[in-house]
Design a protein around this motif. Structure first.
Motif, short mmCIF file in Angstrom:
data_model
loop_
_atom_site.label_atom_id
_atom_site.label_comp_id
_atom_site.label_asym_id
_atom_site.label_seq_id
_atom_site.Cartn_x
_atom_site.Cartn_y
_atom_site.Cartn_z
N UNK A 261 40.18 53.06 42.05
CA UNK A 261 39.04 52.15 42.15
C UNK A 261 39.19 50.99 41.18
N UNK A 262 39.64 51.27 39.96
CA UNK A 262 39.82 50.23 38.96
C UNK A 262 40.89 49.23 39.39
N UNK A 263 42.02 49.73 39.87
CA UNK A 263 43.09 48.83 40.31
C UNK A 263 42.67 48.03 41.54
N UNK A 264 41.90 48.65 42.44
CA UNK A 264 41.41 47.94 43.62
C UNK A 264 40.49 46.80 43.24
N UNK A 265 39.59 47.04 42.29
CA UNK A 265 38.67 46.00 41.84
C UNK A 265 39.42 44.86 41.15
N UNK A 266 40.45 45.18 40.39
CA UNK A 266 41.26 44.15 39.74
C UNK A 266 41.96 43.27 40.78
N UNK A 267 42.59 43.91 41.76
CA UNK A 267 43.31 43.16 42.80
C UNK A 267 42.33 42.34 43.64
N UNK A 268 41.20 42.95 44.01
CA UNK A 268 40.23 42.25 44.84
C UNK A 268 39.70 41.00 44.15
N UNK A 269 39.40 41.11 42.85
CA UNK A 269 38.92 39.94 42.11
C UNK A 269 39.97 38.85 42.02
N UNK A 270 41.24 39.25 41.88
CA UNK A 270 42.31 38.27 41.76
C UNK A 270 42.56 37.54 43.07
N UNK A 271 42.74 38.29 44.16
CA UNK A 271 43.08 37.64 45.42
C UNK A 271 41.90 36.91 46.03
N UNK A 272 40.68 37.25 45.61
CA UNK A 272 39.51 36.55 46.13
C UNK A 272 39.55 35.07 45.78
N UNK A 273 40.13 34.73 44.63
CA UNK A 273 40.12 33.34 44.18
C UNK A 273 41.52 32.72 44.12
N UNK A 274 42.56 33.55 44.05
CA UNK A 274 43.92 33.01 43.96
C UNK A 274 44.76 33.32 45.19
N UNK A 275 44.20 34.04 46.16
CA UNK A 275 44.97 34.41 47.32
C UNK A 275 45.84 35.61 47.04
N UNK A 276 46.57 36.02 48.07
CA UNK A 276 47.38 37.24 47.97
C UNK A 276 48.73 36.94 47.34
N UNK A 277 48.74 36.63 46.06
CA UNK A 277 49.98 36.35 45.34
C UNK A 277 50.79 37.64 45.22
N UNK A 278 52.00 37.62 45.75
CA UNK A 278 52.78 38.84 45.83
C UNK A 278 53.72 39.06 44.66
N UNK A 279 54.10 40.32 44.46
CA UNK A 279 55.16 40.77 43.55
C UNK A 279 54.80 40.69 42.07
N UNK A 280 53.68 40.08 41.69
CA UNK A 280 53.30 40.05 40.28
C UNK A 280 53.00 41.47 39.79
N UNK A 281 52.28 42.23 40.62
CA UNK A 281 51.96 43.61 40.27
C UNK A 281 53.16 44.52 40.19
N UNK A 282 54.27 44.12 40.78
CA UNK A 282 55.51 44.87 40.67
C UNK A 282 56.32 44.44 39.45
N UNK A 283 56.52 43.13 39.31
CA UNK A 283 57.42 42.62 38.27
C UNK A 283 56.88 42.79 36.87
N UNK A 284 55.63 42.35 36.65
CA UNK A 284 55.08 42.30 35.30
C UNK A 284 55.08 43.66 34.60
N UNK A 285 54.59 44.75 35.23
CA UNK A 285 54.63 46.04 34.53
C UNK A 285 56.05 46.53 34.25
N UNK A 286 56.96 46.25 35.18
CA UNK A 286 58.33 46.72 34.98
C UNK A 286 59.00 45.98 33.82
#
Length: 351
Positions: A261-286
């Motif tokens: 739920x926490x990760x969903x809310x984070x993603x939803x808030x981000x893409x609501x205003x910046x669009x579906x920016x891809x691969x950031x959630x993969x690259x940054x944590x790694x």
């Protein structure tokens, strides 16, 4: 030299270990974020000296420079930074919960759900006069609702006497593919003049950001980031495995739901205003994991800093490298992220 230092607060009611080496790296990343922030405010159609940007931020500068920086550049920079932080932290949470460094919000369908909702909004509420029948201000809300609903759909479809990470990923991939197909169909059935606008949003762009959007996304993201930081100990326990986590007294399935739920809310808030920016959630944590290790106490702030850097840098390149043409930031994150994903697959063949 000691690697850890004990910090005690509120008359020793709160105590934690501070990783000195990781703290230095996080401080350096924070300085890089500030430098990228100033650079983003300086470059564009008209170059503004970074010293003048500092003056503007503290209330000085001439009227023209203040107009350019405050009204046009700062909103998109802030949206880019906080969207990057949200996507990166969401990715870190999912990777910890699923116990796979190749997991990301894109894989489990959350981003695809937001994209489908936005395309549906543009298709349904467009009239024959090439205008929307409702306010465009509802567009981010449509994206937020779509991402959140799909997050819950994935969770409940994956439930079978509890949630297992592999089942969650497989269901997420299926739902993501379905939502992408729905998005394509809606773009074909909707007005042709809306297809380009929808495609830019799906790719991910902070163009057109406003202070109204900043006022909505910044408090929301800060609240969720604070919650994410305090929930890190549960993520560390989750990585030990379900049996060990249960033996340590953690309600595994309840905590897994809260993390999703926490990760969903984070993603939803981000893409609501910046669009579906891809691969950031993969690259940054790694990348963060390679810098400071896998302990989520330092991984979360490190990933957040790297996520902000990635999206701000992508936005700067997108609006300056091909001027006067503006390229969505998501194009550059995907251009870097796709090869990086392949690289990770070769380095982690068991995944």
């Amino acid at each position: 030299m000691m690697q850890y230092r004990t910090i005690r607060l509120l008359q020793q009611k709160i105590s934690f270990l501070l990783d000195i080496k990781a703290t230095k790296k996080i401080s350096l990343l924070f300085c890089l974020v500030l430098a990228m922030f100033i650079l983003s405010a300086s470059v564009g159609d008209s170059f503004i000296n970074p010293l003048n940007v500092f003056q503007i931020l503290f209330g000085g500068g001439n009227d023209f420079d203040r107009l350019v920086v405050v009204d046009f550049r700062l909103p998109r920079i802030l949206i880019a930074a906080f969207a990057g932080m949200a996507l990166a932290v969401a990715g870190a949470i999912l990777q910890g919960m699923i116990k796979n460094p190749l997991a990301s919000p894109d894989i489990i369908g959350i981003s695809a759900g937001g994209g489908a909702a936005v395309v549906a909004f543009l298709a349904i509420f467009s009239d024959q006069n090439h205008s929307l029948t409702v306010s465009i201000q509802w567009l981010p809300i449509a994206g937020f609702i779509g991402a959140t609903v799909i997050g819950f759909v994935v969770y409940f479809l994956a439930w079978k006497d509890g949630i297992t990470p592999i089942r969650l990923v497989l269901i997420g991939i299926g739902v993501s593919a379905f939502m992408q197909a729905m998005t394509t169909m809606l773009m074909l059935l909707g007005p042709i003049y809306r297809a380009s606008e929808a495609n830019i949003w799906i790719t991910g762009s902070v163009s057109g950001a406003s202070w109204e959007q900043v006022k909505m996304v910044v408090p929301w993201t800060i609240l969720l980031l604070v919650i994410s930081f305090f929930i890190t100990r549960h993520l560390n326990v989750q990585e030990l495995g379900d049996d060990t986590a249960s033996n340590l007294g953690q309600p595994v399935q309840k905590m897994r739901f809260l993390l999703l739920l926490l990760s969903t809310c984070l993603v939803a808030g981000a893409i609501a205003f910046a669009g579906a920016i891809g691969f950031v959630g993969l690259m940054a944590p790694h990348i963060a994991r390679r810098l400071v290790g896998s302990s989520f106490g330092v991984l979360i702030p490190t990933a957040a800093s790297i996520g902000a850097l990635l999206v701000m840098a992508a936005d700067v390149i997108g609006r300056t490298a091909f001027s006067p043409l503006e390229v969505p930031a998501g194009v550059f994150t995907a251009a870097i992220g796709a090869p990086y994903f392949i690289y990770l697959l070769f380095r982690n063949p068991k995944n």
